[in-house]
Scaffold this motif. Sequence first.
Motif, PDB file in Angstrom:
ATOM      1  N   SER A  58      59.083 110.953 123.192  1.00  8.69           N
ATOM      2  CA  SER A  58      58.424 112.259 123.173  1.00  8.69           C
ATOM      3  C   SER A  58      58.936 113.136 124.314  1.00  8.69           C
ATOM      4  CB  SER A  58      56.905 112.085 123.307  1.00  8.69           C
ATOM      5  OG  SER A  58      56.589 111.589 124.608  1.00  8.69           O
ATOM      6  N   LYS A  59      58.731 114.427 124.192  1.00  5.85           N
ATOM      7  CA  LYS A  59      59.100 115.349 125.263  1.00  5.85           C
ATOM      8  C   LYS A  59      58.312 115.051 126.536  1.00  5.85           C
ATOM      9  CE  LYS A  59      60.580 119.148 122.274  1.00  5.85           C
ATOM     10  NZ  LYS A  59      60.334 120.549 121.829  1.00  5.85           N
TER      11      LYS A  59
ATOM     12  N   GLY B 297      62.796 113.533 133.860  1.00  6.16           N
ATOM     13  CA  GLY B 297      64.232 113.707 133.658  1.00  6.16           C
ATOM     14  C   GLY B 297      64.630 115.167 133.582  1.00  6.16           C
ATOM     15  N   LEU B 298      63.803 115.975 132.918  1.00  6.79           N
ATOM     16  CA  LEU B 298      64.068 117.414 132.829  1.00  6.79           C
ATOM     17  C   LEU B 298      63.989 118.076 134.199  1.00  6.79           C
ATOM     18  CD1 LEU B 298      62.140 118.548 129.622  1.00  6.79           C
ATOM     19  CD2 LEU B 298      64.577 118.115 129.896  1.00  6.79           C
ATOM     20  N   GLN B 299      63.023 117.638 135.005  1.00  4.56           N
ATOM     21  CA  GLN B 299      62.890 118.179 136.362  1.00  4.56           C
ATOM     22  C   GLN B 299      64.142 117.906 137.187  1.00  4.56           C
ATOM     23  OE1 GLN B 299      59.285 116.397 137.845  1.00  4.56           O
ATOM     24  NE2 GLN B 299      57.958 117.609 136.519  1.00  4.56           N
TER      25      GLN B 299
ATOM     26  N   PRO C  12      69.074 121.683 130.124  1.00  6.78           N
ATOM     27  CA  PRO C  12      68.832 120.646 129.121  1.00  6.78           C
ATOM     28  C   PRO C  12      68.790 121.232 127.711  1.00  6.78           C
ATOM     29  CG  PRO C  12      66.790 121.197 130.235  1.00  6.78           C
ATOM     30  CD  PRO C  12      67.872 122.006 130.909  1.00  6.78           C
ATOM     31  N   LEU C  13      69.282 120.470 126.748  1.00 10.91           N
ATOM     32  CA  LEU C  13      69.224 120.862 125.343  1.00 10.91           C
ATOM     33  C   LEU C  13      68.716 119.663 124.542  1.00 10.91           C
ATOM     34  CD1 LEU C  13      69.885 122.745 122.939  1.00 10.91           C
ATOM     35  CD2 LEU C  13      72.212 121.798 122.963  1.00 10.91           C
TER      36      LEU C  13
ATOM     37  N   SER D  15      63.895 109.100 130.274  1.00 13.80           N
ATOM     38  CA  SER D  15      62.525 108.655 130.011  1.00 13.80           C
ATOM     39  C   SER D  15      62.010 107.687 131.069  1.00 13.80           C
ATOM     40  CB  SER D  15      62.452 107.982 128.638  1.00 13.80           C
ATOM     41  OG  SER D  15      63.363 106.892 128.569  1.00 13.80           O
ATOM     42  N   LEU D  16      62.910 107.180 131.932  1.00 15.88           N
ATOM     43  CA  LEU D  16      62.499 106.160 132.899  1.00 15.88           C
ATOM     44  C   LEU D  16      62.797 106.515 134.354  1.00 15.88           C
ATOM     45  CD1 LEU D  16      63.624 102.958 130.950  1.00 15.88           C
ATOM     46  CD2 LEU D  16      61.278 103.661 131.430  1.00 15.88           C
TER      47      LEU D  16
END
Length: 299
Positions: A23-24, A30-32, A41-42, A132-133
Amino acid sequence: MITPNYLKPGDTIAIVSTARKVSKEELKHGLQLLKKWGLKPLFGKTIEAQLHQFAGDDALRTEDFQDMLNNPDVKAIWCARGGYGTVRMVDGLDFSVIKKHPKWIVGYSDITVLHSHIHNLGIETIHAEMPSLTHKRSEETANSIKKVLFGEEYKISFPSKEKELTLIGKASGQLVGGNLSVLYSILGSNSSVRPDGKILFIEDLDEYLYHIDRMMQSLKRSGFLQNLSGLIVGGMNDMNDNTVPFGKTAEEIIFEAVSEYEYPVCFNAPAGHITDNRALIMGRNITLEVTETKTSLVF
């Protein structure tokens, strides 16, 4: 080996899943990191997709990864998570674009399928933590990904494990490998690497000890271990045993399988399903030096 172009602030990095659903919300940390590094990010179509345990069916996962391979604005693809499923879609991919315009593929565990397959195309990849981790890993884990993506000078050193499980020496060669179970599962396929003269890295998680032995014996009997330049063993954690114990640790099982060979062998490498999961540049010619007290990897 071809080194893809290093990234610079403003570049786009795609996030897709070739295996397990994600999920997002799970990708927030990770996006941060990407935004902190100045990257855009895409999300691929596999993020939030679901078919049982998979991030959508095989066709969707293949299409999503292919779209990111073909997209000239995408400079790297960061696999969102592992699990299982990459082997089900890898043969549906057309890698002709990445041969002409290489880009970094980043991930580990089940992504070993891609590391091995792309190694055979002559292109370097990055064995590293998934978005994700990253929140569960050390600060150095994230820093190592950034260093490799941006082309900074990079090396790793760590204490050698007990002397009884170390073969000292110095060697150079292309770095190959990844998750032991995945390497074992693709043996004999066109995704399996040719390891002669190369330095092999292995790690694994949540396996039965007898199965670690089965895999090592299979690799040995196939000749996979015989002509390596060196062996690096990362995290071999959360192992399981039977009611009647196998009688050896995972490290002891691995050492027993390779102890007759003359190349350097080290354990305790900070890579794998562990808190300190440093990035490794697969396909890069590295120098491995193992002493009684310290092991170093220079990329």
